[in-house]
Each structure stands twice: as C-alpha cells, then as structure tokens.
Scaffold this motif. Structure first.
Motif, PDB file in Angstrom:
ATOM      1  N   ASP A 161       1.902  -4.453   2.586  1.00  0.00           N
ATOM      2  CA  ASP A 161       0.835  -3.483   2.368  1.00  0.00           C
ATOM      3  C   ASP A 161       0.922  -3.043   0.909  1.00  0.00           C
TER       4      ASP A 161
ATOM      5  N   ARG B  89      -1.016  -0.991  -0.639  1.00  0.00           N
ATOM      6  CA  ARG B  89      -1.592   0.333  -0.907  1.00  0.00           C
ATOM      7  C   ARG B  89      -0.481   1.359  -1.179  1.00  0.00           C
ATOM      8  N   SER B  90      -0.864   2.555  -1.468  1.00  0.00           N
ATOM      9  CA  SER B  90       0.113   3.611  -1.763  1.00  0.00           C
ATOM     10  C   SER B  90       0.915   3.938  -0.511  1.00  0.00           C
ATOM     11  N   LYS B  91       2.088   4.510  -0.697  1.00  0.00           N
ATOM     12  CA  LYS B  91       2.929   4.872   0.447  1.00  0.00           C
ATOM     13  C   LYS B  91       2.221   5.896   1.327  1.00  0.00           C
TER      14      LYS B  91
ATOM     15  N   LYS C 201      -1.042   6.247   1.885  1.00  0.00           N
ATOM     16  CA  LYS C 201      -2.042   5.570   2.720  1.00  0.00           C
ATOM     17  C   LYS C 201      -1.367   4.754   3.810  1.00  0.00           C
ATOM     18  N   SER C 202      -0.271   4.078   3.428  1.00  0.00           N
ATOM     19  CA  SER C 202       0.450   3.237   4.364  1.00  0.00           C
ATOM     20  C   SER C 202       1.031   4.067   5.513  1.00  0.00           C
TER      21      SER C 202
ATOM     22  N   THR D  53       5.812  -1.776   2.970  1.00  0.00           N
ATOM     23  CA  THR D  53       4.947  -1.138   1.982  1.00  0.00           C
ATOM     24  C   THR D  53       5.488  -1.353   0.568  1.00  0.00           C
TER      25      THR D  53
ATOM     26  N   PRO E 195       3.605  -0.813  -2.904  1.00  0.00           N
ATOM     27  CA  PRO E 195       2.401  -0.541  -3.701  1.00  0.00           C
ATOM     28  C   PRO E 195       2.283  -1.542  -4.846  1.00  0.00           C
ATOM     29  N   TYR E 196       1.061  -1.973  -5.130  1.00  0.00           N
ATOM     30  CA  TYR E 196       0.870  -3.064  -6.089  1.00  0.00           C
ATOM     31  C   TYR E 196       1.569  -2.821  -7.414  1.00  0.00           C
ATOM     32  N   ASP E 197       1.558  -1.561  -7.890  1.00  0.00           N
ATOM     33  CA  ASP E 197       2.187  -1.314  -9.198  1.00  0.00           C
ATOM     34  C   ASP E 197       3.715  -1.428  -9.160  1.00  0.00           C
TER      35      ASP E 197
ATOM     36  N   SER F 152      -4.590  -4.904   1.019  1.00  0.00           N
ATOM     37  CA  SER F 152      -4.722  -3.737   0.169  1.00  0.00           C
ATOM     38  C   SER F 152      -5.958  -2.987   0.647  1.00  0.00           C
TER      39      SER F 152
END
Lengths: 246, 192
Positions: free
Chosen positions: A50, A52-54, A56-57, A67, A69-71, A90
C-alpha cells in the motif's frame, strides 16, 4: 497458447481475430503495466504494498498489505525480496505507475498493480481491513518443482542427514577454491558420462553457484533414474566454509 | 556433417512451420524432428531439437531443452561453443530450435534459432505499439490472455480476460462477445 485459442475462435465463427505474438514479456519490456487478479491479491504468495500514507492505510486497506508510503519506498527496497512478485496500489494512478517503474529499474521482475488502485479494489467488492498498519515484510519464496530448500540442504551438508548426498556441478576451476565437505564433484557437462560416481540409492542434492546448472544436472539425473533435487542459492566457498545466500 | 545438415534444411524449415509458437509452462508442445527419409541418417533420433529451453549455463556451455510430447517428453543436454550461432536465442523458458551434430557421443549445437509461431488461417498479428494505443484509446475489442490461470492471476495486460488453451469451450460463451464480427486479440507468454 494464444495461437490455439485464436484457432478455436476462428472455428467458432469469429471473423476478426488477431494475435499479439510477442505477448506479455514484450509488453512489460516496453515499460507497460500489468495487473494482478483479485484472487492473487487476496491469497497469492506476493508482497502487497500500500503506497498511500500510513493514516489512510490505517483507515482502510487491502488485507495482507504492507504499508510503504511512496516517498519512503526507496528506503525500504532492501526489505523487499528481489525475487518476490510485488503488487502495488495507491490512491494515485500516477504514483502507482511511477512505483512500478522504480521497482523494475531496481531489478524487480514481477511487478503488477491492483486494477483501479484502492478505489478499484473497493468498487470490485474486495475485502478491506483497518487498524494499525503493518510494515514488516514476511515473504518466503515457495520452492519450485524439484528444488531442495536451504535448510534441508544444510542438514545433508553438515552430515546430520545421511539420506542424501551433495553433488557439486561447478567447473573444476570454480570448485578449486573449495566446496562442501563430502560433496561429490562432477562438472555439469560430465554428469551424463560419470554417473557411476553418483550413488543411486540416495537422494542427490545438486548445487552450483546460482542454481541454473544444478537444475539442469538434476533433470539429467532424474532422466537416469535418480531422485535428484537442486538448490537455488548463490554459493561461495573457501575450503569447506561455504556461504549460501538464497 | 555440414553437408548432411544442408540436405535436411528444407525438411527442417517445413517442420518448423508445423509447430505453433507461444510456450506454456505446463507441457512442451514440441517434438524432436526426425531427419529426412531420403537419406539414411547416422543418428536415428535426428539432428534437430525443438522445444522449451529449461536451462542454459554459460559457464558449462550447455543448454538443456525439453523435446517430445506428453509422456515422451525428455530433457536433453546440448553443448555449445564459440562457433555455435545464435546462442542468445536459447533462454530459459523460451522455445528454441537447436541444430546439432554429434561429437564424441555428445550433441553439440551448431545453430540455435527462436521457434517461429504459425498463425492460424485468417488470423493477423499485432505488435506492442498498436495494441498499446488501442488499449489507451479504449478501443472496442476483447483482449484474451491464453496462459494458464495461475500465470494470468499473477499479472496480465490491462482489461485482459483469461481463456487458457484447453478452456475455450468452457469459458468462451461467457467471455467472448455474441457478435462474431467483433475484434478479439489473444496473447500469451511470447513465442521466443
């Protein structure tokens, strides 16, 4: 195969049938995206990420997701097994597509997406879970047909298990730096002509330096009535001290 | 030996057209072609192997290839050297044609070629760029992944539906359009 199914369609009366002969490998090589199916996302032996941000996850994610996050993906690359099939999602198609590209650039060969990303999963009626996010990756490669696992191999290498013997199919040059204790050394290209040196009443665990030749040798042995298995692992030896990395 | 091989080339080419492409991981669809009957071959098993390459070692300079169908399928090991042409066409999991000669009782590859695919009559080929632009444009067609279900599940092209080789009768009615003039595009794991 595609040509057979195309033939069936023609026989069935379809008039407009084309075949993409290069197939999926060429599609991926050209940098295009591929998608995992729902069942594989739910149950397959994959690393599901996943992006996405923690936050959102934690609020809702696909079960079994890790989880990342992409960054932070770059920082976690060492934790993602290179041989693992990776499935990403995402809430931004652009971000997911970039992550596919990043992973492929890093040498991951099996990278697929969740169709429609998180929203697509939910829309397709896929299950979700919420709560504290998971960040640890627990993925183990399943042994292929005819493979021996590292643990079983080591038991024989150490002498704890005597139901099998180790066959070293590296070249003479490669083997000169060292090898497993009690291993029988027969380079791959001589396996067929030196069968007399390989006991038939025991299982044979074959190794080379990566697994490619071991696989071929095991097939050759099986053809000759042996119970042979091969080890997929990078192996380096100094004397009887061997480093196995699977 | 070279001369003998040249004699066989028309037969080899003919035979290669009888074989369809697109390898599968379940079974090999290929056979070791028998040499021409016009001359008495020295080796009854023939001088060409066709099938899926299951291994290649550049260190040991050998290629393993599965030839024969079903129960008769077997793996043979062929050596190669610097004189072997087209060694790059032998890659694990890909279908190849290996011409060989016997040296000291062992087969040595002389030429390696990718196995050609034959399209059924009335079927045309499509390339990556055209397919990509059609998918991007959401063109009206049905995309079929003809690989085994497991492979399809792991990853498939956008919007593709799965009809494996032996599943046509079972799955086609629910997946393919009723209108038989509509465009169908099939793909699998590639021919070479």
């Amino acid at each position: 195969m595609s040509t057979k199914v195309a033939g069936s369609a023609i026989k069935d009366g379809y008039k407009n049938v084309r075949v993409y002969l290069q197939g999926q490998p060429a599609w991926i090589k050209a940098g295009n995206l591929v998608y995992a199916s729902k069942g594989n996302i739910a149950k397959g032996n994959i690393v599901l990420i996943d992006l996405r941000s923690k936050k959102k996850s934690a609020a809702g994610r696909i079960p079994r997701s890790v989880t990342i996050p992409y960054d932070t993906l770059d920082d976690r690359l060492d934790d993602i097994p290179i041989k693992a099939p990776v499935v990403l999602y995402s809430d931004s198609a652009e971000e997911a597509n970039e992550a596919v590209e990043d992973l492929r650039d890093e040498g991951y060969k099996k990278v697929a997406l969740v169709s429609g990303n998180y929203a697509g999963w939910v829309k397709a009626g896929g299950k979700t879970v919420k709560g504290p996010v998971v960040t640890d990756i627990n993925w183990k490669r399943k042994l292929g047909k005819g493979e021996v696992g590292k643990a079983d191999f080591l038991k024989v290498a150490s002498g704890a298990d005597t139901s099998a013997v180790i066959l070293d199919v590296r070249t003479k040059d490669e083997a000169s730096a060292g090898g497993f204790k009690n291993a029988i050394a027969v380079p791959l290209d001589q396996v067929g002509s030196r069968l007399a040196e390989i006991p038939k009443d025991k299982k044979i665990y074959v190794h080379c330096t990566t697994g490619a030749r071991a696989d071929m040798a095991a097939q050759e042995l099986k053809k000759n009535g042996y119970k042979a298995f091969y080890l997929v692992a990078n192996i380096e030896c100094e004397g009887n001290d061997c480093d196995i990395e699977d | 030996m070279k001369k003998t091989l040249t004699k066989f080339i028309p037969f080899i080419i003919m035979a290669s057209f009888l074989v369809t492409g697109c390898n599968q991981d379940t079974s090999s669809t290929t056979t070791a072609t028998k040499p021409a009957m016009s001359t008495k071959a020295k080796k009854p098993e023939g001088m060409v192997y066709k099938g899926k390459v299951v291994g290649k070692s550049n260190k040991a300079k050998s290629i393993s290839i599965v030839v024969g169908k079903g129960d008769k399928a077997k793996t043979v090991m062929v050596k190669f050297d610097d004189k072997t042409k087209g060694v790059e066409h032998a890659a694990k999991g890909h279908a190849s044609i290996i011409y060989y000669e016997m040296r000291d009782g062992q087969p040595w590859a002389t030429v390696v070629k990718p196995k050609l695919a034959k399209l059924p009559k009335g079927v045309t080929a499509i390339e990556t760029a055209e397919l990509k632009s059609m998918i991007d444009a959401k063109a009206d067609f049905t995309l079929i992944d003809a690989r085994p279900g497991k492979r399809y599940a792991a990853a498939h092209l956008p919007g593709a539906k799965n009809i494996g080789t032996k599943e046509y009768k079972k799955k086609a009615p629910s997946i393919l359009p009723k209108d038989k003039n509509k465009l169908l595009i099939m793909y699998c794991g590639g021919p070479t």
